[in-house]
Every structure is written in C-alpha cells, then in structure tokens.
Design a protein around this motif. Sequence first.
Motif, PDB file in Angstrom:
ATOM      1  N   ALA A  15       0.843  -1.189   0.000  1.00 44.15           N
ATOM      2  CA  ALA A  15       0.000   0.000   0.000  1.00 44.15           C
ATOM      3  C   ALA A  15       0.879   1.240   0.000  1.00 44.15           C
ATOM      4  O   ALA A  15       1.811   1.371   0.777  1.00 44.15           O
ATOM      5  N   GLY A  60      -4.490   3.668   3.413  1.00 46.41           N
ATOM      6  CA  GLY A  60      -5.661   3.882   2.581  1.00 46.41           C
ATOM      7  C   GLY A  60      -6.933   3.992   3.401  1.00 46.41           C
ATOM      8  O   GLY A  60      -7.861   4.721   3.031  1.00 46.41           O
ATOM      9  N   ASP A 269      -5.830  -4.618  -8.043  1.00 48.32           N
ATOM     10  CA  ASP A 269      -5.079  -3.507  -7.461  1.00 48.32           C
ATOM     11  C   ASP A 269      -4.406  -2.795  -8.617  1.00 48.32           C
ATOM     12  O   ASP A 269      -3.965  -3.433  -9.573  1.00 48.32           O
ATOM     13  N   SER A 270      -4.309  -1.490  -8.513  1.00 46.90           N
ATOM     14  CA  SER A 270      -3.758  -0.719  -9.626  1.00 46.90           C
ATOM     15  C   SER A 270      -2.305  -1.051  -9.919  1.00 46.90           C
ATOM     16  O   SER A 270      -1.794  -0.746 -10.995  1.00 46.90           O
ATOM     17  N   SER A 271      -1.621  -1.696  -8.980  1.00 41.88           N
ATOM     18  CA  SER A 271      -0.210  -2.030  -9.191  1.00 41.88           C
ATOM     19  C   SER A 271      -0.007  -3.373  -9.880  1.00 41.88           C
ATOM     20  O   SER A 271       1.098  -3.678 -10.321  1.00 41.88           O
ATOM     21  N   LEU A 293     -11.634   0.687  -9.347  1.00 44.57           N
ATOM     22  CA  LEU A 293     -10.481   1.422  -9.865  1.00 44.57           C
ATOM     23  C   LEU A 293     -10.859   2.300 -11.050  1.00 44.57           C
ATOM     24  O   LEU A 293      -9.996   2.919 -11.658  1.00 44.57           O
ATOM     25  N   HIS A 318      -3.304   6.183  -3.315  1.00 47.28           N
ATOM     26  CA  HIS A 318      -3.497   4.900  -3.983  1.00 47.28           C
ATOM     27  C   HIS A 318      -4.907   4.428  -3.667  1.00 47.28           C
ATOM     28  O   HIS A 318      -5.228   4.129  -2.522  1.00 47.28           O
ATOM     29  N   ASP A 320      -7.446   1.889  -3.124  1.00 43.56           N
ATOM     30  CA  ASP A 320      -7.357   0.454  -2.867  1.00 43.56           C
ATOM     31  C   ASP A 320      -8.513   0.023  -1.981  1.00 43.56           C
ATOM     32  O   ASP A 320      -9.399   0.821  -1.636  1.00 43.56           O
ATOM     33  N   TYR A 322      -8.489  -0.714   1.107  1.00 43.44           N
ATOM     34  CA  TYR A 322      -8.484  -0.032   2.392  1.00 43.44           C
ATOM     35  C   TYR A 322      -9.272   1.266   2.293  1.00 43.44           C
ATOM     36  O   TYR A 322     -10.056   1.623   3.167  1.00 43.44           O
TER      37      TYR A 322
END
Length: 419
Positions: A15, A60, A269-271, A293, A318, A320, A322
């Motif tokens: 995160a 987050g 997740d964006s990553s 997202l 970010h 996410d 959370y």
Amino acid sequence: MMPGILVVLVVALTATACSTSGASSPSSSVGGNSIGITASTVTVGQVDTLTGPVPGLFEGAENGTLAYFDYVNSQGGVNGRKIKLDVKDDTFSGATYVTDTQQLVSSDFALVGGFSLFDDAGVPAINAAKIPDITESLSQARGTDVYNYAPDPLIVGGAALGPLTYYKEKFPSAIKHVGTLFSNVATAEVQSEAELNAMKSIGYKVGYQRITGPLESNFIPDVLKMRAAGVQMVFIVGLAVTQVADLAQQMKQENFTPQVFATSGVAYDSSYIPAAGAAANGTYTALQTPLFLGQDAATVPAVTLLDKWVKKVSPSAHIDLYALYGWSSGELFVQALQAAGKNPTRTTLISALNKITLFNASGLLAPGNPAQKKPEQCWILATVSGGKWARTAPSPKSGFVCNPGGYYYPSGFKPFTRP
C-alpha cells in the motif's frame, strides 16, 4: 467480505503512503454518553497500522474515511455538525493498539474505519466504554463483538461459495487439480484455510499447496512442482499483490499455463498489471465490490465520488480496498448518525445502527447486513484482457451475481444474535 479480500487486507504489503495532514485532534466533549460531541463538531477515532515494518500498510483506510467525511462536511455536515477524524498509529504493535484504543474511547464519540492486524486487542476497551465501533474487523473477537458494526460483515473461517461454484461449473476438470500458495501471516492462514475448506466442500481437489513467507518473491520451484503435479488451476488467496505479479511472470517464464489462474480479490489492485505485464492477461478475480479502480464508474456513481474525494485528501493517494472500506465505514456511520437525531448519544447511535439491516455503501459493496452481522453473498467476476481489468461472464454490466451464491460456514458456527 470475501476471504480473499480479507487476505488482501492482512498481507498486502505494498500500500502506498498517502498524506495524513487531514487528521484532526479530538474535539472537546460535553461528557457522558455524548463524549466527542460539541455544538458544531463530532469527533470519531480510528487506529491504523501506518508505520513499522511495512510503512503505510493501511494508510488507505485513513484516506478513505477522511475523504468521505470531507465530502459530507462539504454538504454541511450532519445536523449542523462537521465530522472530525482522530487518527492514531499502532506502529504494528498490539500493545500500542491497546493504548491507542484506550485513548480514543475516552475522547471520541465512536470508532470508525480503522485497519490493523491487532484489532482484537481493542475489544476490552471498546466493551468497557460501550462505544459504537463502525470498523471492518479482521479478527473473530472484533467481528463478533456486540459493539462492532462492519460495513461488510466477516465470518472468520467462512467463505463465499458463489465464485467457487461458478469455477466448478465452467472448469470441471481443473478444480480436481488445484495448486495454491498463501502467506504465513496468522490471519491470512486462517482465512486461506477457510477458502480451502470451502473449495473441498464442493468437490475441489488440492494437489499442491505451500505456506510462504510474506516477502518471498521466487516461486519458480513452486511453478515447477505444480506443473509436475498436473495442476490445472492455480488459486491464490493469501499472497500480496506484488507476489501474485511475480508468480504470474514466473509461470509465463516457465511456460506453465494452467486452465485457470484465479485470485480471490488480491490481484485487483492498480499495481498488479504494471508489475505483471503481459503475464497478467487471463487472471481471474472474484470481488464483492464493483470495479472501483474506475472501470465501473459509468454505472456506479460512488466510484467516481470515491476517487474524487480521496484524491482531494492526497493527490498521490493509492485507491485500494483499504480506502473503499474506510469510505464505506464512514458512510455507515453517517447514515446512523443522521438517524440518531440532533442530539446524538452513543446509545442512540447504537440504536440507529441496530436498525441498519441492509447496506451497500451506495453500490460500492454487495448488499450485506451490518446489524445482524450477515455477510454478503453476491459477487462479480473480472479478468485481465489486453492489459485491462474488465467484468466477465457471469457478471452483469452493472450490479452483482447472486446465483450461484451460498456461503460456507465453519464447523460449529453459530449465527450472531444481538442482545
């Protein structure tokens, strides 16, 4: 919450750190059952893991909760009061979590939206203060506590059966040859075991499994062993998103292509796609949220609202899970606070929370029952195609799949009964 989503919360070690400048110090209290309330403000507390071995782990949650309160305050607050968030950091320490919670229950009106692996440590102080606790719980002690109202109720040891049933129908041979990895983080082990028990209860056969360290990155030995064992479905619940990306790349590197590569929420997740690259294509994930997202923004306005206000809290934030659960906890609190009237007390807030038997955070969650602690059973399925996340069958264009549904409850489970 789906067990896989829980595991994202307890083992996702990537995160990004976000600004905490919006956290406010406690307001003065009028005392008694209205502690934390003034004529113009209501202050609520939150404990997160913000520093320690994994800096920013649950930051987050703070951003999402603060973002929702900023949004509500921009509309005038609740019954003339602006909401303030009093945030404390447990520094990845159970002892610190106890101290933080003790301080918050003595100064703030309620607890809202925190995240920590040590949330069970706060239960004695919560019960002693009889403070409303609108928090997504990670432990059984917190989740079953009478003062806890999770926006997405969790049954520790339980698992949603809908996605597993769908995989069974679509890939009947693959579910007989499953390989899985999960982290040795205690809570992750419990929930991963729950997912495995749910799978086995409907006929899945697990031919390979291994408990990993939370920071492992080399899974080539596992890939080779899974291929040798004839694994046709790799199902990941308990790894961090970076680890899932590493695994996907190493499977591609070793030309290991099982019929199904599935995660129970962890890869959304964006990553993930930037880290996994082309190896991300074909990944499945089941969620009990929309594609928050941004992919579902056209059909779920709350997705756009969440993104807008979290970015106001911190432009580099970010988005996410959370943040989504922090936002949802804030929304559940505000709904109850509005119902508690112009002169709310902890008692009237609890009374209002006890009446919220259907909650979906304006579409950010599948419908659940916070008052009676009944978990969500509807879901969506998404996959990566062409380097992008998108809904896939059997998901509708909007909303959730409720059939197949069902829920796996652990042995000896007794439904929650509110006194």
